[in-house]
Design an enzyme around this catalytic site. Structure first.
Site, PDB file in Angstrom:
ATOM      1  CB  CYS A  63      -0.932  -0.024   1.206  1.00 12.54           C
ATOM      2  SG  CYS A  63      -1.945   1.448   1.366  1.00 12.54           S
ATOM      3  CB  CYS A  81      -0.549   2.428   4.015  1.00 10.32           C
ATOM      4  SG  CYS A  81      -2.129   1.844   3.421  1.00 10.32           S
ATOM      5  CG  ASP A  82       3.207   1.128   4.531  1.00 11.74           C
ATOM      6  OD1 ASP A  82       2.790   1.663   5.572  1.00 11.74           O
ATOM      7  OD2 ASP A  82       2.992  -0.058   4.244  1.00 11.74           O
TER       8      ASP A  82
HETATM    9  C1  FAD Z   1       0.246  -4.128   5.675  1.00 16.02           C
HETATM   10  C2  FAD Z   1      -0.890  -3.112   5.572  1.00 16.02           C
HETATM   11  C3  FAD Z   1      -0.693  -1.829   6.042  1.00 16.02           C
HETATM   12  C4  FAD Z   1      -1.708  -0.895   5.962  1.00 16.02           C
HETATM   13  N1  FAD Z   1      -1.480   0.364   6.450  1.00 16.02           N
HETATM   14  C5  FAD Z   1      -2.501   1.257   6.442  1.00 16.02           C
HETATM   15  C6  FAD Z   1      -2.307   2.563   6.979  1.00 16.02           C
HETATM   16  O1  FAD Z   1      -1.213   2.910   7.453  1.00 16.02           O
HETATM   17  N2  FAD Z   1      -3.359   3.415   6.943  1.00 16.02           N
HETATM   18  C7  FAD Z   1      -4.583   3.072   6.411  1.00 16.02           C
HETATM   19  O2  FAD Z   1      -5.498   3.891   6.437  1.00 16.02           O
HETATM   20  N3  FAD Z   1      -4.768   1.850   5.877  1.00 16.02           N
HETATM   21  C8  FAD Z   1      -3.779   0.949   5.884  1.00 16.02           C
HETATM   22  N4  FAD Z   1      -3.968  -0.289   5.325  1.00 16.02           N
HETATM   23  C9  FAD Z   1      -5.283  -0.588   4.708  1.00 16.02           C
HETATM   24  C10 FAD Z   1      -6.307  -0.900   5.792  1.00 16.02           C
HETATM   25  O3  FAD Z   1      -5.782  -1.890   6.641  1.00 16.02           O
HETATM   26  C11 FAD Z   1      -7.614  -1.366   5.183  1.00 16.02           C
HETATM   27  O4  FAD Z   1      -8.101  -0.400   4.283  1.00 16.02           O
HETATM   28  C12 FAD Z   1      -8.656  -1.609   6.263  1.00 16.02           C
HETATM   29  O5  FAD Z   1      -8.182  -2.499   7.238  1.00 16.02           O
HETATM   30  C13 FAD Z   1      -9.958  -2.152   5.677  1.00 16.02           C
HETATM   31  O6  FAD Z   1     -10.822  -2.363   6.716  1.00 16.02           O
HETATM   32  P1  FAD Z   1     -12.055  -3.342   6.607  1.00 16.02           P
HETATM   33  O7  FAD Z   1     -12.827  -3.149   7.859  1.00 16.02           O
HETATM   34  O8  FAD Z   1     -12.746  -3.147   5.329  1.00 16.02           O
HETATM   35  O9  FAD Z   1     -11.491  -4.823   6.550  1.00 16.02           O
HETATM   36  P2  FAD Z   1     -10.182  -5.632   7.055  1.00 16.02           P
HETATM   37  O10 FAD Z   1      -9.276  -4.818   7.887  1.00 16.02           O
HETATM   38  O11 FAD Z   1      -9.697  -6.262   5.829  1.00 16.02           O
HETATM   39  O12 FAD Z   1     -10.868  -6.703   7.990  1.00 16.02           O
HETATM   40  C14 FAD Z   1     -11.656  -7.717   7.472  1.00 16.02           C
HETATM   41  C15 FAD Z   1     -12.197  -8.539   8.628  1.00 16.02           C
HETATM   42  O13 FAD Z   1     -13.148  -9.476   8.138  1.00 16.02           O
HETATM   43  C16 FAD Z   1     -12.946 -10.706   8.788  1.00 16.02           C
HETATM   44  N5  FAD Z   1     -13.533 -11.753   7.957  1.00 16.02           N
HETATM   45  C17 FAD Z   1     -13.212 -12.112   6.686  1.00 16.02           C
HETATM   46  N6  FAD Z   1     -13.998 -13.146   6.287  1.00 16.02           N
HETATM   47  C18 FAD Z   1     -14.822 -13.419   7.331  1.00 16.02           C
HETATM   48  C19 FAD Z   1     -15.844 -14.374   7.555  1.00 16.02           C
HETATM   49  N7  FAD Z   1     -16.188 -15.272   6.622  1.00 16.02           N
HETATM   50  N8  FAD Z   1     -16.474 -14.388   8.774  1.00 16.02           N
HETATM   51  C20 FAD Z   1     -16.156 -13.483   9.724  1.00 16.02           C
HETATM   52  N9  FAD Z   1     -15.212 -12.551   9.558  1.00 16.02           N
HETATM   53  C21 FAD Z   1     -14.536 -12.534   8.383  1.00 16.02           C
HETATM   54  C22 FAD Z   1     -11.449 -10.784   8.985  1.00 16.02           C
HETATM   55  O14 FAD Z   1     -11.120 -11.725  10.001  1.00 16.02           O
HETATM   56  C23 FAD Z   1     -11.157  -9.337   9.381  1.00 16.02           C
HETATM   57  O15 FAD Z   1     -11.380  -9.169  10.757  1.00 16.02           O
HETATM   58  C24 FAD Z   1      -2.964  -1.248   5.390  1.00 16.02           C
HETATM   59  C25 FAD Z   1      -3.168  -2.542   4.906  1.00 16.02           C
HETATM   60  C26 FAD Z   1      -2.144  -3.482   5.007  1.00 16.02           C
HETATM   61  C27 FAD Z   1      -2.384  -4.884   4.499  1.00 16.02           C
END
Ligand code: FAD
Length: 313
Positions: A138, A141-142
């Site tokens: 990302c 992000c980084d």
């Molecule tokens: C290495 C890394 C660094 C990042 N750094 C940043 C940053 O510095 N700043 C920033 O703004 N964004 C950052 N991001 C992006 C950010 O993490 C995502 O945009 C954000 O987490 C998305 O949130 P979300 O709630 O959509 O889902 P996610 O964080 O993807 O969470 C998905 C959730 O769904 C759950 N899940 C999946 N399938 C199922 C199922 N069948 N049943 C129950 N639960 C399930 C998973 O266990 C998880 O808890 C980074 C991403 C990565 C990978």
């Protein structure tokens, strides 16, 4: 046995899921949240989060997610450390949706899907070894951590082209490794890459390893897949930009998905094609993919769910 029908079930425990929980709980929907296999979501795999508003000194991803969970639990969100394995959604307004966590059946008037997306990696052991030490998926992000430094971007599509042009504004030099002899990106994005002087594109090149010290990246090791010649480039960051996979396998055939598997939501809302089923966060957003936008849409989903329930009465 009488069914216990919940007002609101949230699937996923990333920023969108916990924000939806905070809002749903405060609206008295008594939400129950299923964490899935990665409690806290994607941010638990990173170290510093510097761009989430409200943390002037930055915060680590795991700490931030613990804060969000505590806030959701303060308003009595019930958190289940279980995976949703199957969904049977109703098509009727006011219908009851059914979810399964293994053999356990869960009934709900509204469901908020916030299962996120998973960044694709190449599958090299070195990617894991240097995660948090220079390997990222990302640039938004980084990228800031590599200001004035040299980086590599791996990929040939629109995401890779966008990441490369974004990084080129911050970094000294960006080397793009493209496996074939052409990009897969749109013409407009290719044009932007070609017109950015500090991006060097290496066609027919693949990343095959990473060298470094103290778990910090120092060199990208690559191979020219035409000549089999190996070489290295000195860099501090390696951005893998080969796409994301939305976590929607359990919802296939149940809710409308686009051609890449993302849940389709109505413009400007979190409504899916089914009454009472809402989607928030990266699972329905392949553009912004940030914690703050995920949290924002989690708030929208809880408000949409609350309004839907109010209109049923
Ligand atoms: C290495 C890394 C660094 C990042 N750094 C940043 C940053 O510095 N700043 C920033 O703004 N964004 C950052 N991001 C992006 C950010 O993490 C995502 O945009 C954000 O987490 C998305 O949130 P979300 O709630 O959509 O889902 P996610 O964080 O993807 O969470 C998905 C959730 O769904 C759950 N899940 C999946 N399938 C199922 C199922 N069948 N049943 C129950 N639960 C399930 C998973 O266990 C998880 O808890 C980074 C991403 C990565 C990978």
């Amino acid at each position: 046995m009488e069914q216990n029908i919940l007002d609101c079930v949230i699937v996923g425990s990333g920023p969108s899921g916990f924000t939806a929980a905070i809002y749903a709980a405060r609206a008295d929907l008594k939400p129950e949240l299923y964490t899935g296999l990665e409690p806290g979501g994607q941010l638990t795999t990173t170290t510093e989060v510097d761009n989430f508003p409200g943390y002037p000194a930055g915060i680590t991803g795991p700490e931030m997610m613990m804060d969000l969970q505590k806030q959701a639990e303060r308003f009595d969100t019930k958190v289940h450390y279980e995976l949703i394995t199957k969904a049977e959604f109703s098509h009727e307004i006011g219908g009851v949706h059914k979810l399964y966590a293994g053999n356990k059946e869960i009934f709900a008037k509204t469901v908020i899907i916030s299962t996120g997306a998973t960044a694709k990696y190449l599958g090299l052991d070195d990617e894991k070894k240097y995660a948090g030490g220079g390997v990222s998926a990302c640039a938004t992000c980084d990228g800031f951590f590599y200001k004035g430094k040299d980086v590599v971007v791996v990929g040939a599509g629109d995401t890779a082209a966008e990441e490369a042009t974004y990084l080129a504004k911050l970094c000294r030099k960006v080397t793009m490794l493209v496996r074939k002899d052409v990009f897969r990106a749109s013409k407009a994005m290719i044009h932007r890459v070609e017109n950015t002087p500090n991006i060097e594109v290496k066609f027919h090149h693949e990343l095959i390893g990473i060298e470094g010290a103290n778990n910090l990246v120092e060199k990208a090791v690559m191979i020219n897949n035409q000549t089999q010649e190996k070489s290295t480039v000195d860099v501090e960051g390696i951005f893998i930009a080969i796409g994301h996979k939305p976590n929607t396998d359990v919802f296939v055939g149940q809710v409308d998905l686009d051609e890449n598997g993302y849940i389709i939501t109505e413009k400007g809302s979190t409504k899916t094609n089914l009454p009472g089923v809402f989607a928030a966060g990266d699972v329905q957003d392949h553009i912004y993919r940030q914690a703050i936008t995920a949290a924002g849409s989690g708030c929208m989903a809880a408000m949409d769910a609350e309004k839907y329930l109010a209109e049923l009465e």
